[in-house]
Design a protein around this motif. Sequence first.
Motif, PDB file in Angstrom:
ATOM      1  N   LEU A 210      53.764  -4.696  -0.175  1.00  0.00           N
ATOM      2  CA  LEU A 210      52.903  -4.180   0.898  1.00  0.00           C
ATOM      3  C   LEU A 210      51.932  -3.114   0.401  1.00  0.00           C
ATOM      4  CD1 LEU A 210      55.391  -3.971   3.909  1.00  0.00           C
ATOM      5  CD2 LEU A 210      53.422  -5.498   3.693  1.00  0.00           C
ATOM      6  N   GLN A 211      52.369  -2.299  -0.516  1.00  0.00           N
ATOM      7  CA  GLN A 211      51.483  -1.238  -1.004  1.00  0.00           C
ATOM      8  C   GLN A 211      50.296  -1.844  -1.752  1.00  0.00           C
ATOM      9  OE1 GLN A 211      51.689   2.122  -0.373  1.00  0.00           O
ATOM     10  NE2 GLN A 211      49.645   2.041  -1.278  1.00  0.00           N
ATOM     11  N   ALA A 212      50.594  -2.832  -2.591  1.00  0.00           N
ATOM     12  CA  ALA A 212      49.514  -3.482  -3.338  1.00  0.00           C
ATOM     13  C   ALA A 212      48.553  -4.188  -2.377  1.00  0.00           C
ATOM     14  CB  ALA A 212      50.099  -4.480  -4.340  1.00  0.00           C
ATOM     15  N   ALA A 213      49.114  -4.799  -1.339  1.00  0.00           N
ATOM     16  CA  ALA A 213      48.266  -5.488  -0.360  1.00  0.00           C
ATOM     17  C   ALA A 213      47.414  -4.500   0.423  1.00  0.00           C
ATOM     18  CB  ALA A 213      49.136  -6.312   0.584  1.00  0.00           C
ATOM     19  N   LEU A 214      48.001  -3.347   0.709  1.00  0.00           N
ATOM     20  CA  LEU A 214      47.250  -2.296   1.402  1.00  0.00           C
ATOM     21  C   LEU A 214      46.080  -1.837   0.527  1.00  0.00           C
ATOM     22  CD1 LEU A 214      47.296  -0.314   3.896  1.00  0.00           C
ATOM     23  CD2 LEU A 214      48.630   1.223   2.456  1.00  0.00           C
ATOM     24  N   ASP A 215      46.389  -1.601  -0.743  1.00  0.00           N
ATOM     25  CA  ASP A 215      45.347  -1.151  -1.670  1.00  0.00           C
ATOM     26  C   ASP A 215      44.236  -2.190  -1.793  1.00  0.00           C
ATOM     27  OD1 ASP A 215      46.910   1.069  -2.049  1.00  0.00           O
ATOM     28  OD2 ASP A 215      47.695   0.432  -3.996  1.00  0.00           O
ATOM     29  N   ALA A 216      44.591  -3.461  -1.647  1.00  0.00           N
ATOM     30  CA  ALA A 216      43.601  -4.534  -1.758  1.00  0.00           C
ATOM     31  C   ALA A 216      42.835  -4.754  -0.453  1.00  0.00           C
ATOM     32  CB  ALA A 216      44.300  -5.826  -2.187  1.00  0.00           C
ATOM     33  N   GLY A 217      43.131  -3.941   0.543  1.00  0.00           N
ATOM     34  CA  GLY A 217      42.357  -4.018   1.782  1.00  0.00           C
ATOM     35  C   GLY A 217      42.752  -5.155   2.704  1.00  0.00           C
ATOM     36  N   LEU A 218      43.985  -5.629   2.604  1.00  0.00           N
ATOM     37  CA  LEU A 218      44.403  -6.763   3.435  1.00  0.00           C
ATOM     38  C   LEU A 218      44.847  -6.362   4.846  1.00  0.00           C
ATOM     39  CD1 LEU A 218      46.286  -8.936   0.789  1.00  0.00           C
ATOM     40  CD2 LEU A 218      44.224  -9.582   2.055  1.00  0.00           C
ATOM     41  N   PHE A 219      44.916  -5.076   5.113  1.00  0.00           N
ATOM     42  CA  PHE A 219      45.330  -4.636   6.447  1.00  0.00           C
ATOM     43  C   PHE A 219      44.280  -3.720   7.052  1.00  0.00           C
ATOM     44  CE2 PHE A 219      49.334  -5.288   4.091  1.00  0.00           C
ATOM     45  CZ  PHE A 219      49.925  -6.235   4.906  1.00  0.00           C
ATOM     46  N   ASP A 220      44.116  -3.819   8.352  1.00  0.00           N
ATOM     47  CA  ASP A 220      43.362  -2.778   9.046  1.00  0.00           C
ATOM     48  C   ASP A 220      43.950  -2.532  10.430  1.00  0.00           C
ATOM     49  OD1 ASP A 220      42.434  -4.916  10.489  1.00  0.00           O
ATOM     50  OD2 ASP A 220      40.410  -4.888   9.630  1.00  0.00           O
ATOM     51  N   GLY A 221      43.423  -1.512  11.110  1.00  0.00           N
ATOM     52  CA  GLY A 221      43.878  -1.189  12.464  1.00  0.00           C
ATOM     53  C   GLY A 221      45.351  -0.832  12.500  1.00  0.00           C
ATOM     54  N   ALA A 222      46.024  -1.323  13.542  1.00  0.00           N
ATOM     55  CA  ALA A 222      47.432  -0.956  13.753  1.00  0.00           C
ATOM     56  C   ALA A 222      48.314  -1.461  12.612  1.00  0.00           C
ATOM     57  CB  ALA A 222      47.926  -1.525  15.087  1.00  0.00           C
ATOM     58  N   ALA A 223      47.977  -2.644  12.060  1.00  0.00           N
ATOM     59  CA  ALA A 223      48.777  -3.173  10.950  1.00  0.00           C
ATOM     60  C   ALA A 223      48.652  -2.269   9.731  1.00  0.00           C
ATOM     61  CB  ALA A 223      48.339  -4.598  10.612  1.00  0.00           C
ATOM     62  N   LYS A 224      47.452  -1.755   9.513  1.00  0.00           N
ATOM     63  CA  LYS A 224      47.248  -0.841   8.381  1.00  0.00           C
ATOM     64  C   LYS A 224      48.054   0.444   8.568  1.00  0.00           C
ATOM     65  CE  LYS A 224      43.631   1.568   5.801  1.00  0.00           C
ATOM     66  NZ  LYS A 224      42.246   2.042   5.846  1.00  0.00           N
ATOM     67  N   ARG A 225      48.005   0.966   9.780  1.00  0.00           N
ATOM     68  CA  ARG A 225      48.789   2.185  10.040  1.00  0.00           C
ATOM     69  C   ARG A 225      50.279   1.928   9.859  1.00  0.00           C
ATOM     70  NH1 ARG A 225      44.755   2.540  13.898  1.00  0.00           N
ATOM     71  NH2 ARG A 225      46.083   1.736  15.586  1.00  0.00           N
ATOM     72  N   ALA A 226      50.700   0.731  10.251  1.00  0.00           N
ATOM     73  CA  ALA A 226      52.115   0.374  10.077  1.00  0.00           C
ATOM     74  C   ALA A 226      52.487   0.353   8.603  1.00  0.00           C
ATOM     75  CB  ALA A 226      52.396  -0.980  10.723  1.00  0.00           C
ATOM     76  N   VAL A 227      51.655  -0.285   7.778  1.00  0.00           N
ATOM     77  CA  VAL A 227      51.970  -0.380   6.343  1.00  0.00           C
ATOM     78  C   VAL A 227      51.916   1.004   5.703  1.00  0.00           C
ATOM     79  CG1 VAL A 227      51.258  -1.353   4.131  1.00  0.00           C
ATOM     80  CG2 VAL A 227      51.234  -2.778   6.184  1.00  0.00           C
ATOM     81  N   GLU A 228      50.960   1.808   6.135  1.00  0.00           N
ATOM     82  CA  GLU A 228      50.894   3.175   5.593  1.00  0.00           C
ATOM     83  C   GLU A 228      52.202   3.929   5.853  1.00  0.00           C
ATOM     84  OE1 GLU A 228      46.046   3.844   5.814  1.00  0.00           O
ATOM     85  OE2 GLU A 228      47.321   4.514   7.477  1.00  0.00           O
TER      86      GLU A 228
END
Lengths: 434, 434
Positions: free
Chosen positions: B50-68
């Motif tokens: 998940l961290q690598a996917a976050l860094d690659a910009g695969l999440f935004d909005g509520a999903a991004k906040r969730a992964v963070e």
Amino acid sequence: MTQPNLARSWVASANGHPDFPLQNLPLGIFSQQGSAPRSGVAIGEHIFDLQAALDAGLFDGAAKRAVEATRGGQLNAFFELGRGARQALRQRLLELFGENSSLRGRIEAEGARLLPLAADCVMHLPAKIGDYTDFYVGIEHAQNVGKLFRPDNPLLPNYKHVPIGYHGRASTVRPSGTDVMRPKGQTLPAGQTEPVFGPCARLDYELELGIWIGQGNAMGDSIAIGDAAEHIAGYCLLNDWSARDVQAWEYQPLGPFLSKSFITSVSPWVVTAEALEPFRKAQPARPAGDPQPLPYLLDQHDQEAGAFDIELEVLLQTEAMREQQLPPQRLTLSNTRHMYWTVAQMVAHHSVNGCQLQAGDLFGSGTLSGPEAGQFGSLLEITEGGKKPVELPSGEIRRFLEDGDEIILRARCRREGFASIGFGECRGRVLPAR
Amino acid sequence: MTQPNLARSWVASANGHPDFPLQNLPLGIFSQQGSAPRSGVAIGEHIFDLQAALDAGLFDGAAKRAVEATRGGQLNAFFELGRGARQALRQRLLELFGENSSLRGRIEAEGARLLPLAADCVMHLPAKIGDYTDFYVGIEHAQNVGKLFRPDNPLLPNYKHVPIGYHGRASTVRPSGTDVMRPKGQTLPAGQTEPVFGPCARLDYELELGIWIGQGNAMGDSIAIGDAAEHIAGYCLLNDWSARDVQAWEYQPLGPFLSKSFITSVSPWVVTAEALEPFRKAQPARPAGDPQPLPYLLDQHDQEAGAFDIELEVLLQTEAMREQQLPPQRLTLSNTRHMYWTVAQMVAHHSVNGCQLQAGDLFGSGTLSGPEAGQFGSLLEITEGGKKPVELPSGEIRRFLEDGDEIILRARCRREGFASIGFGECRGRVLPAR
């Protein structure tokens, strides 16, 4: 071994202070006017701000490393450092605050480091509690309560072999001064077969000694009884608030649960093993016929000096007493010598199966009642389960605690030739159920 | 309400995977070759980093906040976010991994984000556990064990009114794969009056469902049963390893203590409420004569959909079986439908007294046995306390666990029109006492 010690401090309020003379020097976590919680030492009517003192260069070597470990608003890392660091810090504090300290000028010059205790300082829990374990080593309490539940069989067969304990709830341990909301729960009215739900009607206190764990052990390792002192960071007072009616209905077969987990109060200052050293005692001889402890619970030093002589007191002040300006009324005067098992025995037993203890874990001793009237550490025992109400100077009576009642625990150590020390208070006021 | 769902993933190993098809998407914490623990999602034979996917910009909005919120090697902050964040993340994961995902190329282009599960990934506990509570809601187990201890009175009078639970030890909860060192302790040999000390001779497993708590509550607040779903983050398998001989001697009057606290194993993947939604069931009607739950434990939605249909399995592989290349032998095949109380009822009960639950707290359900032979969730029940040994394909027998024995828990959810999902394994091998 322990030398008489009546040394005085240049901090005037420390000399003769009932709790915090120079000989005590307990650690705690405080905040001031909403500041971030930080570490301090109680001396007389003051808190010595350790972080400010560190910044001012008052510590070096092992004492400096010890103070650095108190950063972050919790003492866990300091506890984990163990006895050597704690003793180095104590030695330095004795130098700083001794009557003839050459450092008095430096401390006084920066007066902000010696804050008035009573003014606007708020005390917090001294550590983040990983696990909280409540023991049951007060044999008089075990007998008194056992009689109420099992008149023919007050003390179960394991009691004199096993330091009985059970897991408590860590999330609801709170520092002295936190209000106690009357819990709600299921209870079985006398003579009924169907339970009812509502506010607890038999709210009680329990007078206990609290123990803060220092260095931990790895899972799978056991702490030998002879090494227990390395793993004990300090002591406090603990009120194991109890909902007796909830407890009676819920506790079989797996033990107390919601009857205890609504709140547990502790006094916020960590009184160190070093401060209590003069008040250690030999374990009283076991009565004839009592079994010898199994070898893992037996240690010569523990037998000779593992017990404590600490006077314990419970006071009650009701709403009406406050209104009539009546002082708190003593309910209990007991002593830690009623512990059937020592703290070292608790530590050795708890870890003998490989259970991991961690710095900042908290133990409760279990209720420490004496054998006589006036020495019972709970209303359950004092009123024999509500049958014999207590009369108060306000003309009120109490079977159990009422809304507005405040319970205050205190402790005092006295010995000829030594400065008396105390623990500070553990207070809590009962609020109505929501 | 729940629509049939057999959707496939472009991750080939996910389709038909016994545990981790597209419909499951459990979260966990893993590390790879000694890296810092980080969050991932299991899909087929892979972990999605998940961290690598976050860094690659695969999440935004509520999903991004969730992964963070999954950062830092523990899921507590993510659990605390509650249901909305969890559902947003799930929705995004379904988009990313659905058969026709337009994002397949982006994920595959950076193959490091989809790591082989079996290879060099090590799973950790998914969260820092504040408190661990073990319930006792498996009524068949309560009856089976009750019969052994109290033949005339197997089920205590409170059982059908109170979701019985007790505090467990948080410090020794460990992820699947952690070895189980045989504990030592005090036991009372049959017919004796003096206990002995030594390695546990009656080591047992207990098959339980684990529950991870999501959003917490403030001390003094209660969680209404209708709100419980907001406070449940997910599920796992839990093995409540038990030293029966230690337990029998220590457990009165305050409940099990060292007989349980040496280790508790959990499967490392957090299976979400959303993944389990298709496998919810109405609570079975209470047998005639059973009391209705008190109002705080009663909720229409919980009655209609608060139970689960999850098949639970226990397998044993001994040292000799491994040597003879014999596969693990099934000891137990049970189901969560033997829970007398639902998870929502546990949450409501636990907090009804104002006890604070916190994100990352863990509940165990208690042993989930069925009523028939083959369905018993512990050796204590299977062998009737050691009287009826189990025969194994290796020619060995077992009354309790021997050194070298490995216990494997599994779970499977099946329903026509829905992809089956599982929990992954919860394994532990017994090592000799030290």
